[in-house]
Design a protein around this motif. Structure first.
Motif, PDB file in Angstrom:
ATOM      1  N   SER A 649       0.832  -1.201   0.000  1.00 37.26           N
ATOM      2  CA  SER A 649       0.000   0.000   0.000  1.00 37.26           C
ATOM      3  C   SER A 649       0.869   1.254   0.000  1.00 37.26           C
ATOM      4  CB  SER A 649      -0.920   0.013   1.222  1.00 37.26           C
ATOM      5  OG  SER A 649      -1.885  -1.004   1.157  1.00 37.26           O
ATOM      6  N   ARG A 650       1.904   1.249   0.806  1.00 36.73           N
ATOM      7  CA  ARG A 650       2.812   2.393   0.866  1.00 36.73           C
ATOM      8  C   ARG A 650       3.402   2.713  -0.497  1.00 36.73           C
ATOM      9  NH1 ARG A 650       8.051   1.932   0.704  1.00 36.73           N
ATOM     10  NH2 ARG A 650       9.320   3.769   1.151  1.00 36.73           N
ATOM     11  N   LEU A 651       3.904   1.696  -1.194  1.00 37.29           N
ATOM     12  CA  LEU A 651       4.488   1.906  -2.520  1.00 37.29           C
ATOM     13  C   LEU A 651       3.466   2.466  -3.500  1.00 37.29           C
ATOM     14  CD1 LEU A 651       6.619  -1.355  -2.734  1.00 37.29           C
ATOM     15  CD2 LEU A 651       7.519   0.974  -2.566  1.00 37.29           C
ATOM     16  N   ASN A 652       2.246   1.978  -3.437  1.00 38.12           N
ATOM     17  CA  ASN A 652       1.207   2.455  -4.348  1.00 38.12           C
ATOM     18  C   ASN A 652       0.761   3.872  -4.017  1.00 38.12           C
ATOM     19  OD1 ASN A 652       1.077   0.193  -6.065  1.00 38.12           O
ATOM     20  ND2 ASN A 652      -0.241  -0.904  -4.638  1.00 38.12           N
ATOM     21  N   TYR A 653       0.763   4.237  -2.748  1.00 39.36           N
ATOM     22  CA  TYR A 653       0.460   5.619  -2.380  1.00 39.36           C
ATOM     23  C   TYR A 653       1.508   6.575  -2.949  1.00 39.36           C
ATOM     24  CZ  TYR A 653      -3.444   4.882   0.878  1.00 39.36           C
ATOM     25  OH  TYR A 653      -4.677   4.590   1.435  1.00 39.36           O
ATOM     26  N   ILE A 654       2.770   6.191  -2.843  1.00 38.44           N
ATOM     27  CA  ILE A 654       3.846   7.047  -3.352  1.00 38.44           C
ATOM     28  C   ILE A 654       3.696   7.260  -4.849  1.00 38.44           C
ATOM     29  CG2 ILE A 654       6.340   7.204  -3.719  1.00 38.44           C
ATOM     30  CD1 ILE A 654       6.673   5.581  -1.096  1.00 38.44           C
ATOM     31  N   ALA A 655       3.568   6.159  -5.588  1.00 42.09           N
ATOM     32  CA  ALA A 655       3.427   6.261  -7.045  1.00 42.09           C
ATOM     33  C   ALA A 655       2.162   7.032  -7.420  1.00 42.09           C
ATOM     34  CB  ALA A 655       3.413   4.865  -7.664  1.00 42.09           C
ATOM     35  N   GLY A 656       1.072   6.784  -6.701  1.00 48.66           N
ATOM     36  CA  GLY A 656      -0.183   7.452  -7.010  1.00 48.66           C
ATOM     37  C   GLY A 656      -0.097   8.955  -6.845  1.00 48.66           C
ATOM     38  N   TRP A 657       0.583   9.415  -5.809  1.00 48.60           N
ATOM     39  CA  TRP A 657       0.724  10.856  -5.581  1.00 48.60           C
ATOM     40  C   TRP A 657       1.537  11.511  -6.691  1.00 48.60           C
ATOM     41  CZ3 TRP A 657      -1.881  13.781  -2.223  1.00 48.60           C
ATOM     42  CH2 TRP A 657      -1.427  15.072  -1.940  1.00 48.60           C
ATOM     43  N   PHE A 658       2.639  10.880  -7.046  1.00 53.18           N
ATOM     44  CA  PHE A 658       3.449  11.445  -8.126  1.00 53.18           C
ATOM     45  C   PHE A 658       2.704  11.387  -9.459  1.00 53.18           C
ATOM     46  CE2 PHE A 658       7.258  10.405  -5.325  1.00 53.18           C
ATOM     47  CZ  PHE A 658       7.460  11.735  -4.979  1.00 53.18           C
ATOM     48  N   ASN A 659       1.958  10.323  -9.679  1.00 54.21           N
ATOM     49  CA  ASN A 659       1.173  10.229 -10.914  1.00 54.21           C
ATOM     50  C   ASN A 659       0.157  11.367 -11.003  1.00 54.21           C
ATOM     51  OD1 ASN A 659       2.532   7.905 -11.637  1.00 54.21           O
ATOM     52  ND2 ASN A 659       0.919   6.516 -10.964  1.00 54.21           N
ATOM     53  N   GLU A 660      -0.397  11.739  -9.861  1.00 52.60           N
ATOM     54  CA  GLU A 660      -1.417  12.795  -9.846  1.00 52.60           C
ATOM     55  C   GLU A 660      -0.827  14.168 -10.146  1.00 52.60           C
ATOM     56  OE1 GLU A 660      -4.726  14.759  -6.776  1.00 52.60           O
ATOM     57  OE2 GLU A 660      -3.674  12.893  -6.247  1.00 52.60           O
ATOM     58  N   TYR A 661       0.378  14.434  -9.649  1.00 55.92           N
ATOM     59  CA  TYR A 661       0.909  15.787  -9.737  1.00 55.92           C
ATOM     60  C   TYR A 661       2.040  15.971 -10.747  1.00 55.92           C
ATOM     61  CZ  TYR A 661      -1.876  17.109  -5.701  1.00 55.92           C
ATOM     62  OH  TYR A 661      -2.932  17.380  -4.871  1.00 55.92           O
ATOM     63  N   LEU A 662       2.632  14.892 -11.235  1.00 56.59           N
ATOM     64  CA  LEU A 662       3.761  15.035 -12.168  1.00 56.59           C
ATOM     65  C   LEU A 662       3.423  14.606 -13.579  1.00 56.59           C
ATOM     66  CD1 LEU A 662       6.789  13.831  -9.985  1.00 56.59           C
ATOM     67  CD2 LEU A 662       5.852  16.137 -10.256  1.00 56.59           C
ATOM     68  N   ASN A 663       2.249  14.066 -13.821  1.00 60.85           N
ATOM     69  CA  ASN A 663       1.889  13.607 -15.168  1.00 60.85           C
ATOM     70  C   ASN A 663       0.723  14.428 -15.736  1.00 60.85           C
ATOM     71  OD1 ASN A 663       3.799  11.551 -15.472  1.00 60.85           O
ATOM     72  ND2 ASN A 663       2.603  10.194 -14.146  1.00 60.85           N
TER      73      ASN A 663
END
Length: 663
Positions: A649-663
């Protein structure tokens, strides 16, 4: 040919970790630990495996089931293996005959047993056990009836009453005990209101080596002395002079010398660990590596390997030479040393050696070795030629179907002319001409080291299309005493500049980086620095702070190490609130504009969750973009050894946040 797939956070369930190789004295038989994560049961399972390093056959599994079996240790004659297993709930000592048959349970300690060490004649095993004063070494094998579960008050009268690893102190002291292999009779070698850590048994069987801090006032004591305990009389003799921190004590085969690792705390917890030799005849302790800037031991940071152990020096049969691990410029390497002070690298490649065993030989060793795109395997090291022969290939099927990113080393000069070192990962399936977002990763410690090792978090981000930048800023281990000490008293100073210099270097030298899509993340000290960065620059478009520090003033009183770590690292205490606040990211919350995801464990006693809560409330009160994720039943080690589902879950939260704001 089918194109390889990219890695996912959930692949932690597929990957296997191999660690703690133990080579028998015959130089052929090797036992090691393989660990996997069980998805349905949401736990870890570890088993003993055997391989003949001369014949290099396929490894043979020796233990089975869902338990964690670990810490295998050969009997002196190489006919039995002692190990620890939690198959009966709490970890207990078992012994297994190499000819076959079921493992035999030797201990039934009420709070478990750990760290088995054979006597030289093979008749006894010493071990560590946690006991309350007057508590018996044995408990019933039958399931105890449920006791009254009503809550009771916790009485606290000392400062060291909790730890991130063990939670609140419940009155147990770590003692050294022994069990007779034949009769299964047990006894204590130590007692009283002190903690003793078992080290080794003298070759003549007369002494057991332990470490302990026997200071009466322990709240302000940070010592570890080496003692000899007479195996018959239980009398203790101190070998060190209460000047620092010593441990990992091992005997030369002839019993004339004891090698140990340690330091005299000249730079508090930033002091380099060195090799010390105690001469039994001269009754004298000398530092063998006092003129060397080499850090002894493995201080590399990773998030994958399970069950790696701390090693002392491994003596050769000639009684004057030995092998050891050292941390050096982004690698952990194997060194050969002698009592005369000679030091030679035996394996100096770009890698992370996280396990080493020689069986007392000098011509070859078994190493556990990882690289950025190789999770880890066992290899035979032929010392004379430096040749490595692969023994295991535990993730072969996974690696055949999955593409991993490579890490390119970088070297650059800081704005004040310090040499700095790190790595950059291109995204998986990168195409020339692409412009990609960059994520800066910052390690914890701060006295630790990013290394040439597998990092699942980095691989997951590279698989999502991110370039990943990670360096060892000043304060990191592996680059000498001056470098590691430079961060103390300067948190948010030159260490911050090192990280910004790294980003500037990457943008200037890698034209695929989109400088308008930068992210930053880190944990512990790396979380502190993530918080600090977004309070001092708006160049990052997204940030994820993990198990962080935001307020040094409150950290002083709530962390399990706060009252002394603050003094050691910030060089200030509650008598200087102004300095503590100046180094606190929370003081700069008005300047924070970067969207911030805050990840924190509920039972983190190292950086307690109130650090996250303060920052989150301050940001939300100012209408800033922020989100807080709380992980139940997890401590500071969530990313490395937490519950499998929470790690993913932690890894997916990290990727999800960056996906939301950097893509």
């Amino acid at each position: 040919m089918t194109e390889k797939r990219t890695i996912q956070a959930e692949d932690l369930y597929q990957l296997k970790s191999v660690a703690d190789p133990q080579l028998a004295s015959n130089g052929r038989d090797c036992v090691f630990i393989e660990t996997v994560m069980l998805e349905e049961e949401n736990k870890y399972s570890s088993h003993l495996y055997y391989i003949n390093v001369s014949e290099k056959n396929k490894p043979v599994q020796w233990t089975f089931g869902e338990a964690r079996n670990h810490s295998p240790r050969w009997s002196p004659d190489g006919q039995r293996v002692a190990f620890v297993s939690d198959r009966s709930q709490k970890g207990q000592i078992y012994v297994l005959d190499v000819k076959g048959g079921e493992a035999r349970q030797l201990t039934t300690c009420p709070n478990g047993a750990s760290n088995p060490v054979w006597s030289p004649d093979g008749t006894k095993i010493a071990f560590n056990v946690a006991l309350k004063n007057g508590e018996s070494l044995s408990s019933s094998n039958k399931s105890e009836e449920k006791k009254d579960k009503r809550p009771v008050p916790l009485e606290v009268d000392k400062m060291k009453y909790k730890s991130d690893a063990n939670g609140f102190w419940e009155g147990n002291y770590t003692q050294v005990a022994f069990v007779d292999i034949q009769t299964e009779e047990t006894g204590l070698l130590t007692s009283g209101e002190h903690d003793y850590q078992l080290q080794s048994w003298s070759p003549d069987g007369k002494y057991v080596t332990v470490t302990a801090d026997l200071s009466e006032e322990k709240d302000q004591s940070f010592l570890s002395d080496v003692y000899l305990i007479n195996a018959e009389t239980k009398e203790a003799r101190k070998l060190t002079e209460s000047t620092g921190y010593f441990g990992s004590a091992t005997w030369s085969p002839n019993g004339k010398y004891i090698g140990m690792l340690g330091h005299e705390r000249e730079y508090k917890n930033a002091t380099l660990s060195k090799i010390w030799i105690y001469d039994m005849e001269a009754e004298k302790l000398d530092c063998l590596t006092k003129d060397s800037d080499l850090l002894i031991g493995d201080y590399a940071i990773g998030d994958f390997q399970q069950g790696a152990v701390t090693l002392g020096i491994l003596w050769g049969e000639d009684n004057h030479s030995f092998y050891f691990l050292a941390t050096d410029h982004g690698n952990t390497v194997v060194y050969y040393g002698t009592l005369e002070g000679e030091l030679y690298p035996a394996l100096l490649d770009a890698q992370h050696v996280y396990g080493l065993s020689t069986g007392g030989k000098v011509d070859r060793a078994v190493v556990a070795l990882s690289k950025p795109s190789h999770p880890g395997d066992l290899f035979v090291l032929h010392v004379t030629s430096g040749e490595l022969e692969q023994l295991t290939n535990v993730n072969e099927a996974f690696l055949q179907e999955t593409v991993l990113a490579n890490a390119e080393p970088i070297e650059f000069t800081s704005s004040d002319q310090w040499d700095l070192h790190g790595w950059i990962m291109k995204p998986v399936h990168f195409k020339e001409g692409d412009k990609v977002p960059l994520i800066l990763e910052i390690h914890g410690g701060p006295h630790a080291m990013y290394a040439n090792t597998y990092f699942h978090e980095f691989q997951c981000l590279a698989a999502q299309g991110y370039a990943v930048l990670y360096i060892n800023p000043r304060g990191s281990h592996g680059y000498g005493q001056q470098f590691v000490d430079a961060v103390r008293g300067d948190y948010g100073g030159k260490d911050y500049e090192d990280l910004m210099d790294a980003v500037d270097y990457a943008i200037a030298n890698f034209d695929f980086i989109d400088e308008n899509r930068l992210g930053v993340t880190g944990g512990s000290y790396g979380g502190f620095m993530t918080n600090w960065i977004i309070g001092h620059t708006n160049r990052f478009k997204a940030a994820v702070t993990q198990r962080s520090i935001s307020n040094w003033i409150s950290f002083y009183g709530v962390s399990d190490i706060g009252y002394y770590f603050t003094d050691w690292q910030i060089k200030s205490g509650l008598n200087d609130i102004e300095t503590l606040w100046k180094h606190s990211p929370l003081a700069y919350v008005d300047k924070m504009e970067t969207p911030l995801l805050i990840l924190h464990s509920e039972k983190d006693y190292r950086c307690p969750i109130e650090q996250a809560e303060q920052l989150f409330i301050a940001l939300k009160d100012r209408k800033k973009a922020a989100k807080l994720i709380r992980f139940p039943e997890a401590n500071h080690e969530l990313s490395r050894s937490g519950k499998p589902n929470l790690r993913i879950s932690r890894l997916n939260y990290i990727a999800g946040w960056f996906n939301e704001y950097l893509n």
